[in-house]
Design a protein around this motif. Structure first.
Motif, PDB file in Angstrom:
ATOM      1  N   PHE A 165     -59.739 -10.834 -27.967  1.00 30.82           N
ATOM      2  CA  PHE A 165     -60.782 -11.413 -27.114  1.00 30.82           C
ATOM      3  C   PHE A 165     -60.340 -11.485 -25.662  1.00 30.82           C
ATOM      4  N   SER A 166     -59.151 -11.996 -25.424  1.00 32.60           N
ATOM      5  CA  SER A 166     -58.710 -12.245 -24.049  1.00 32.60           C
ATOM      6  C   SER A 166     -58.461 -10.970 -23.263  1.00 32.60           C
ATOM      7  N   SER A 167     -58.346  -9.840 -23.943  1.00 31.10           N
ATOM      8  CA  SER A 167     -58.034  -8.581 -23.268  1.00 31.10           C
ATOM      9  C   SER A 167     -59.264  -7.784 -22.871  1.00 31.10           C
ATOM     10  N   CYS A 168     -60.424  -8.212 -23.312  1.00 29.55           N
ATOM     11  CA  CYS A 168     -61.641  -7.427 -23.113  1.00 29.55           C
ATOM     12  C   CYS A 168     -62.589  -8.050 -22.110  1.00 29.55           C
ATOM     13  N   GLY A 169     -63.182  -7.186 -21.277  1.00 26.66           N
ATOM     14  CA  GLY A 169     -64.330  -7.629 -20.512  1.00 26.66           C
ATOM     15  C   GLY A 169     -65.502  -7.867 -21.453  1.00 26.66           C
ATOM     16  N   MET A 170     -66.426  -8.726 -21.024  1.00 26.99           N
ATOM     17  CA  MET A 170     -67.569  -9.047 -21.867  1.00 26.99           C
ATOM     18  C   MET A 170     -68.819  -9.155 -21.021  1.00 26.99           C
ATOM     19  N   GLY A 171     -69.959  -9.173 -21.681  1.00 26.60           N
ATOM     20  CA  GLY A 171     -71.197  -9.282 -20.941  1.00 26.60           C
ATOM     21  C   GLY A 171     -72.326  -9.837 -21.773  1.00 26.60           C
TER      22      GLY A 171
ATOM     23  N   THR B  40     -64.877 -10.125 -16.373  1.00 28.99           N
ATOM     24  CA  THR B  40     -63.655  -9.407 -16.713  1.00 28.99           C
ATOM     25  C   THR B  40     -62.775 -10.269 -17.610  1.00 28.99           C
ATOM     26  N   SER B  41     -61.723  -9.667 -18.143  1.00 30.38           N
ATOM     27  CA  SER B  41     -60.831 -10.430 -19.017  1.00 30.38           C
ATOM     28  C   SER B  41     -60.192 -11.612 -18.288  1.00 30.38           C
ATOM     29  N   PRO B  42     -59.796 -11.471 -17.012  1.00 24.90           N
ATOM     30  CA  PRO B  42     -59.259 -12.651 -16.313  1.00 24.90           C
ATOM     31  C   PRO B  42     -60.319 -13.669 -15.925  1.00 24.90           C
ATOM     32  N   GLY B  43     -61.628 -13.245 -15.916  1.00 21.05           N
ATOM     33  CA  GLY B  43     -62.672 -14.207 -15.621  1.00 21.05           C
ATOM     34  C   GLY B  43     -63.482 -13.984 -14.357  1.00 21.05           C
TER      35      GLY B  43
ATOM     36  N   LYS C 104     -60.753 -20.634 -27.003  1.00 18.51           N
ATOM     37  CA  LYS C 104     -61.782 -20.796 -28.032  1.00 18.51           C
ATOM     38  C   LYS C 104     -62.425 -19.472 -28.422  1.00 18.51           C
ATOM     39  N   GLU C 105     -62.057 -18.392 -27.693  1.00 18.78           N
ATOM     40  CA  GLU C 105     -62.628 -17.055 -27.944  1.00 18.78           C
ATOM     41  C   GLU C 105     -64.154 -17.113 -27.907  1.00 18.78           C
ATOM     42  N   THR C 106     -64.646 -17.733 -26.862  1.00 17.04           N
ATOM     43  CA  THR C 106     -66.084 -17.937 -26.715  1.00 17.04           C
ATOM     44  C   THR C 106     -66.537 -17.540 -25.321  1.00 17.04           C
ATOM     45  N   LEU C 107     -67.651 -16.849 -25.284  1.00 22.03           N
ATOM     46  CA  LEU C 107     -68.313 -16.457 -24.044  1.00 22.03           C
ATOM     47  C   LEU C 107     -69.549 -17.331 -23.900  1.00 22.03           C
ATOM     48  N   TYR C 108     -69.860 -17.717 -22.655  1.00 21.70           N
ATOM     49  CA  TYR C 108     -70.999 -18.581 -22.396  1.00 21.70           C
ATOM     50  C   TYR C 108     -71.917 -17.955 -21.350  1.00 21.70           C
ATOM     51  N   LEU C 109     -73.185 -18.363 -21.417  1.00 17.64           N
ATOM     52  CA  LEU C 109     -74.129 -18.045 -20.351  1.00 17.64           C
ATOM     53  C   LEU C 109     -74.966 -19.294 -20.105  1.00 17.64           C
ATOM     54  N   GLN C 110     -74.710 -19.937 -18.984  1.00 22.54           N
ATOM     55  CA  GLN C 110     -75.492 -21.097 -18.573  1.00 22.54           C
ATOM     56  C   GLN C 110     -76.687 -20.582 -17.787  1.00 22.54           C
ATOM     57  N   MET C 111     -77.881 -20.918 -18.244  1.00 17.96           N
ATOM     58  CA  MET C 111     -79.107 -20.434 -17.600  1.00 17.96           C
ATOM     59  C   MET C 111     -79.895 -21.639 -17.096  1.00 17.96           C
ATOM     60  N   ASN C 112     -80.057 -21.712 -15.786  1.00 17.85           N
ATOM     61  CA  ASN C 112     -80.766 -22.826 -15.170  1.00 17.85           C
ATOM     62  C   ASN C 112     -82.116 -22.369 -14.631  1.00 17.85           C
ATOM     63  N   ASN C 113     -83.024 -23.338 -14.493  1.00 22.22           N
ATOM     64  CA  ASN C 113     -84.335 -23.068 -13.912  1.00 22.22           C
ATOM     65  C   ASN C 113     -84.970 -21.825 -14.531  1.00 22.22           C
ATOM     66  N   LEU C 114     -85.079 -21.849 -15.846  1.00 21.80           N
ATOM     67  CA  LEU C 114     -85.578 -20.677 -16.557  1.00 21.80           C
ATOM     68  C   LEU C 114     -87.008 -20.345 -16.166  1.00 21.80           C
ATOM     69  N   ARG C 115     -87.282 -19.050 -16.137  1.00 21.62           N
ATOM     70  CA  ARG C 115     -88.600 -18.523 -15.784  1.00 21.62           C
ATOM     71  C   ARG C 115     -89.173 -17.762 -16.959  1.00 21.62           C
ATOM     72  N   THR C 116     -90.471 -17.573 -16.965  1.00 22.59           N
ATOM     73  CA  THR C 116     -91.093 -16.847 -18.078  1.00 22.59           C
ATOM     74  C   THR C 116     -90.513 -15.441 -18.200  1.00 22.59           C
ATOM     75  N   GLU C 117     -90.143 -14.843 -17.072  1.00 25.46           N
ATOM     76  CA  GLU C 117     -89.603 -13.481 -17.116  1.00 25.46           C
ATOM     77  C   GLU C 117     -88.179 -13.413 -17.664  1.00 25.46           C
TER      78      GLU C 117
ATOM     79  N   GLY D 268     -64.911  -2.085 -23.742  1.00 23.90           N
ATOM     80  CA  GLY D 268     -65.537  -0.949 -23.081  1.00 23.90           C
ATOM     81  C   GLY D 268     -65.848  -1.290 -21.634  1.00 23.90           C
ATOM     82  N   THR D 269     -66.954  -0.776 -21.145  1.00 22.15           N
ATOM     83  CA  THR D 269     -67.388  -1.035 -19.774  1.00 22.15           C
ATOM     84  C   THR D 269     -68.762  -1.668 -19.792  1.00 22.15           C
ATOM     85  N   SER D 270     -69.215  -2.135 -18.616  1.00 19.64           N
ATOM     86  CA  SER D 270     -70.537  -2.761 -18.543  1.00 19.64           C
ATOM     87  C   SER D 270     -71.643  -1.838 -19.031  1.00 19.64           C
ATOM     88  N   GLY D 271     -71.463  -0.536 -18.801  1.00 19.09           N
ATOM     89  CA  GLY D 271     -72.482   0.423 -19.219  1.00 19.09           C
ATOM     90  C   GLY D 271     -72.295   0.989 -20.605  1.00 19.09           C
ATOM     91  N   ALA D 272     -71.173   0.680 -21.226  1.00 18.32           N
ATOM     92  CA  ALA D 272     -70.879   1.237 -22.552  1.00 18.32           C
ATOM     93  C   ALA D 272     -69.974   0.285 -23.313  1.00 18.32           C
TER      94      ALA D 272
END
Length: 115
Positions: free
Chosen positions: A28-34, A51-54, A74-87, A98-102
């Motif tokens: 987990f710690s060695s990989c970029g995530m998205g 990226t792996s360092p953050g 904790k081997e956990t990725l988070y996404l905090q989303m504020n002021n959510l919109r319908t879109e 891998g990479t952001s595109g693959a």
């Protein structure tokens, strides 16, 4: 390898949600995530990556509202989303390595519906 997302739901516009993604079976710690989002009839698009360092990167429309972070202990990725919109409605996927595109590994997705 497993990536398991959670935290999605149906919410009103303007509120906040935090998505989580627990990874296992790889370094987990060695990989970029998205985080990626897919809406019906459209391709899966990058929301944010880290990226792996953050070091985070955001899609322009999410900059300032969304925050991606990771806890390598904790081997956990988070996404905090504020002021959510319908879109912002869509299925949100966690992906790793891998990479952001693959990305090499993908979760099953979690639905976010904003009304």
């Amino acid at each position: 390898v497993q990536l398991v997302e959670s935290g999605g739901g149906s919410v009103q516009a303007g509120v906040s949600l935090t998505l989580s993604c627990v990874g296992s079976g790889y370094m987990f710690s060695s990989c970029g995530m998205g985080w990626y989002r897919q809406t019906p009839g459209k391709e899966r698009d990058l929301v944010a990556s880290i990226t792996s360092p953050g070091t985070p990167t955001y899609r322009d429309s999410m900059q300032g509202r969304f925050t991606i972070s990771r806890d390598n202990v904790k081997e956990t990725l988070y996404l905090q989303m504020n002021n959510l919109r319908t879109e912002d409605t869509g299925v949100y996927y966690c992906a790793a390595c891998g990479t952001s595109g693959a990305r090499r590994y993908w979760g099953q997705g979690t639905q976010v519906t904003v009304s």
